[in-house]
Motif scaffolding. Structure first.
Motif, PDB file in Angstrom:
ATOM      1  N   ILE A  34       0.814  -1.214   0.000  1.00 41.10           N
ATOM      2  CA  ILE A  34       0.000   0.000   0.000  1.00 41.10           C
ATOM      3  C   ILE A  34       0.850   1.268   0.000  1.00 41.10           C
ATOM      4  O   ILE A  34       0.490   2.256  -0.618  1.00 41.10           O
ATOM      5  N   GLU A  35       1.982   1.242   0.673  1.00 41.83           N
ATOM      6  CA  GLU A  35       2.819   2.451   0.703  1.00 41.83           C
ATOM      7  C   GLU A  35       3.346   2.786  -0.686  1.00 41.83           C
ATOM      8  O   GLU A  35       3.315   3.951  -1.094  1.00 41.83           O
ATOM      9  N   GLU A  36       3.778   1.772  -1.420  1.00 38.36           N
ATOM     10  CA  GLU A  36       4.270   2.009  -2.769  1.00 38.36           C
ATOM     11  C   GLU A  36       3.153   2.477  -3.696  1.00 38.36           C
ATOM     12  O   GLU A  36       3.368   3.271  -4.603  1.00 38.36           O
ATOM     13  N   GLU A  37       1.938   1.980  -3.469  1.00 40.21           N
ATOM     14  CA  GLU A  37       0.806   2.304  -4.334  1.00 40.21           C
ATOM     15  C   GLU A  37       0.164   3.648  -4.007  1.00 40.21           C
ATOM     16  O   GLU A  37      -0.260   4.364  -4.911  1.00 40.21           O
ATOM     17  N   THR A  38       0.063   3.972  -2.711  1.00 36.11           N
ATOM     18  CA  THR A  38      -0.721   5.151  -2.322  1.00 36.11           C
ATOM     19  C   THR A  38       0.033   6.167  -1.483  1.00 36.11           C
ATOM     20  O   THR A  38      -0.448   7.271  -1.285  1.00 36.11           O
ATOM     21  N   GLY A  39       1.179   5.766  -0.939  1.00 38.37           N
ATOM     22  CA  GLY A  39       1.910   6.654  -0.032  1.00 38.37           C
ATOM     23  C   GLY A  39       1.521   6.465   1.423  1.00 38.37           C
ATOM     24  O   GLY A  39       2.154   7.025   2.320  1.00 38.37           O
ATOM     25  N   TYR A  40       0.482   5.674   1.690  1.00 36.61           N
ATOM     26  CA  TYR A  40       0.064   5.418   3.071  1.00 36.61           C
ATOM     27  C   TYR A  40       1.046   4.447   3.717  1.00 36.61           C
ATOM     28  O   TYR A  40       1.290   3.362   3.205  1.00 36.61           O
ATOM     29  N   LYS A  41       1.623   4.844   4.854  1.00 34.28           N
ATOM     30  CA  LYS A  41       2.577   3.989   5.567  1.00 34.28           C
ATOM     31  C   LYS A  41       1.837   3.230   6.669  1.00 34.28           C
ATOM     32  O   LYS A  41       1.307   3.846   7.589  1.00 34.28           O
ATOM     33  N   PRO A  42       1.805   1.894   6.559  1.00 34.95           N
ATOM     34  CA  PRO A  42       1.098   1.106   7.577  1.00 34.95           C
ATOM     35  C   PRO A  42       1.649   1.330   8.985  1.00 34.95           C
ATOM     36  O   PRO A  42       2.855   1.473   9.181  1.00 34.95           O
TER      37      PRO A  42
END
Length: 133
Positions: A34-42
């Protein structure tokens, strides 16, 4: 669900935008991209936790969701991440043609999403909507 429409078409008809990340883009080797796709860091290990649990089937996923929800229902950031994981897991299993897991994750996400819309207010609701949009 209309038998002539795909799940994505049904969701689109309800007014939601469907972004098809494809299973190859949802995870790699068990890691959530998700971080690579959206920038959201889990913030949590929810993705990995559910990846381990789902091997025991839909009932294990339901049990894990209940326990995870109980532990994070008062923390909007963790609650939001749980919603993200449930949603992405639904799509992962949909693409991998695992209808039982996909349907379970979809139902759990829908229930959690409804809960968030009903119980979150102000900045918490704004955060949830911004991150899950």
């Amino acid at each position: 669900m209309n038998e002539n429409k795909t799940f994505a078409e049904e969701v689109n008809d309800m007014g939601f935008t469907v972004i098809d990340l494809g299973t190859d883009r949802l995870s790699t080797g068990g890691k959530w991209n998700i971080e690579e796709e959206t920038g959201y860091k889990p913030l949590t290990t929810f993705w990995e936790d559910f990846s381990r649990v789902e091997k025991n089937g839909p009932l294990a996923v339901i049990d894990a969701t209940i326990k995870t929800f109980a532990g994070c229902c008062k923390d909007v950031r963790r609650l939001t991440e749980l919603a993200l994981v449930l949603n992405h897991k639904c799509w992962q299993h949909y693409h991998e043609k695992r209808p039982a897991l996909s349907g379970t994750y979809s139902d759990l996400w829908e229930g959690l999403h409804d809960f968030c819309l009903e119980h979150l207010h102000g900045e918490d609701l704004d955060y949830y909507l911004e991150i899950t949009d």
